[in-house]
Motif scaffolding. Structure first.
Motif, short mmCIF file in Angstrom:
data_model
loop_
_atom_site.label_atom_id
_atom_site.label_comp_id
_atom_site.label_asym_id
_atom_site.label_seq_id
_atom_site.Cartn_x
_atom_site.Cartn_y
_atom_site.Cartn_z
N VAL A 5 101.76 110.39 75.61
CA VAL A 5 102.79 111.24 75.66
C VAL A 5 103.76 111.05 74.33
O VAL A 5 104.84 111.77 74.21
N SER A 6 103.39 109.96 73.54
CA SER A 6 104.37 109.64 72.56
C SER A 6 104.20 110.47 71.08
O SER A 6 104.91 110.40 70.27
N ASN A 7 103.09 111.24 71.13
CA ASN A 7 102.78 111.87 69.88
C ASN A 7 102.40 110.91 68.70
O ASN A 7 102.10 111.57 67.45
N ARG A 8 102.11 109.68 68.91
CA ARG A 8 101.95 108.66 67.91
C ARG A 8 101.04 107.61 68.60
O ARG A 8 101.58 107.29 69.68
N PRO A 9 99.86 107.07 68.23
CA PRO A 9 99.24 106.18 68.99
C PRO A 9 99.94 104.80 69.16
O PRO A 9 99.80 104.06 69.77
N SER A 10 100.60 104.65 67.91
CA SER A 10 101.32 103.23 67.74
C SER A 10 102.28 103.39 69.01
O SER A 10 102.80 102.13 69.54
N LEU A 11 103.18 104.26 69.11
CA LEU A 11 104.04 104.57 70.22
C LEU A 11 103.50 104.43 71.45
O LEU A 11 104.06 103.92 72.60
N LEU A 84 103.52 89.36 60.62
CA LEU A 84 102.50 89.70 61.71
C LEU A 84 102.00 90.92 61.51
O LEU A 84 100.93 91.40 61.21
N LEU A 85 103.04 92.00 61.26
CA LEU A 85 102.53 93.38 61.03
C LEU A 85 101.98 93.65 59.72
O LEU A 85 101.13 94.55 59.70
N ASN A 86 102.60 92.92 58.67
CA ASN A 86 102.04 93.11 57.36
C ASN A 86 100.60 92.54 57.21
O ASN A 86 99.73 93.18 56.82
N ARG A 87 100.40 91.57 57.98
CA ARG A 87 98.97 91.05 57.99
C ARG A 87 98.18 91.77 58.60
O ARG A 87 96.82 92.11 58.22
N LEU A 88 98.62 92.40 59.64
CA LEU A 88 97.70 93.40 60.35
C LEU A 88 97.35 94.57 59.77
O LEU A 88 96.19 94.97 59.69
N ALA A 89 98.14 95.19 58.98
CA ALA A 89 98.16 96.38 58.47
C ALA A 89 97.38 96.21 57.07
O ALA A 89 96.73 97.09 56.74
N ALA A 90 97.34 94.98 56.64
CA ALA A 90 96.40 94.63 55.42
C ALA A 90 94.88 94.68 55.81
O ALA A 90 94.05 94.62 54.82
N LEU A 114 94.17 96.95 65.93
CA LEU A 114 95.67 96.69 65.70
C LEU A 114 96.09 97.07 64.10
O LEU A 114 97.19 97.52 64.06
N GLY A 115 94.91 96.96 63.07
CA GLY A 115 95.46 97.31 61.90
C GLY A 115 95.66 98.80 61.84
O GLY A 115 96.51 99.26 61.24
N ALA A 116 94.70 99.52 62.38
CA ALA A 116 94.87 101.21 62.64
C ALA A 116 96.34 101.54 63.13
O ALA A 116 97.19 102.44 62.88
N LEU A 117 96.78 100.79 64.56
CA LEU A 117 97.71 100.94 65.06
C LEU A 117 99.04 100.59 64.27
O LEU A 117 100.07 101.54 64.36
N VAL A 118 99.27 99.51 63.34
CA VAL A 118 100.01 99.17 62.67
C VAL A 118 100.30 99.91 61.57
O VAL A 118 101.53 100.15 61.29
N ARG A 119 99.16 100.44 60.86
CA ARG A 119 99.29 101.49 59.88
C ARG A 119 100.06 102.60 60.33
O ARG A 119 100.89 103.36 59.66
#
Length: 177
Positions: A5-11, A84-90, A114-119
């Motif tokens: 329901v968040s309109n963003r997969p990360s949320l 952590l988030l920068n490592r996953l996003a890369a 996780l990379g897709a979600l963090v990005r």
């Protein structure tokens, strides 16, 4: 079981731990829950996870929640969460493959998911939608969502879990008085 329901997969990922303020309710109990959540999310990614990878997802989810909360409050996130988030996003993203019937399959490792979600979250934090991120009006609920309503008047993460409960309670209170 899962709501998106968040309109963003990360949320939506952040919403897999409900009621953070009082009695947290984990929705990712076993690795298969992650597979179900991922396939049902707007990313539609097929992923297979083991117990250690499920723990990795939970750790990343909580770091992401802390970072989003800090940024929304105008505070700097803590360095370990940023790292952590920068490592996953890369890392690399999910693999897309065209099937013979013309449909597309999306598969990934947990790290790629996780990379897709963090990005997605970093895109949210860097873009104009951050101003539209809201907390659910249910005092117990800790879900965040992007309010895409025309008047920016959405109050609940979703009607099924929070909105209807509040409306029924208000109706009953009016009936009693």
């Amino acid at each position: 079981m899962f709501v998106y329901v968040s309109n963003r997969p990360s949320l939506d990922l952040l919403g897999t731990l409900k009621w953070r303020r009082d009695v947290p309710e984990e929705q990712l109990h076993v690795p298969g829950d992650l597979s179900t959540w991922s396939a049902g999310s707007s990313l539609g990614i097929e992923v297979t996870a083991g117990p250690a990878e499920l723990d990795q997802v939970r750790q990343a989810r909580e770091a992401l929640y802390r970072v989003v909360s800090a940024v929304r409050a105008g505070q700097a996130p803590v360095a370990p969460d940023v790292a952590l988030l920068n490592r996953l996003a890369a890392g690399p993203g999910p693999r897309l493959q065209l099937r013979a019937d013309g449909t597309v399959s999306r598969t990934s490792s947990v790290e790629q998911l996780l990379g897709a979600l963090v990005r997605d979250a970093l895109d949210l934090l860097a873009g104009p939608d951050l101003a539209r991120v809201k907390d659910c009006s249910n005092a117990r609920c800790t879900r965040l969502y992007v309010d895409v309503s025309r008047a920016s008047s959405r109050r609940w993460c979703g009607m099924a879990e929070c909105g209807n409960v509040a409306k029924v309670a208000a109706f009953r209170a009016r009936q009693r008085s």
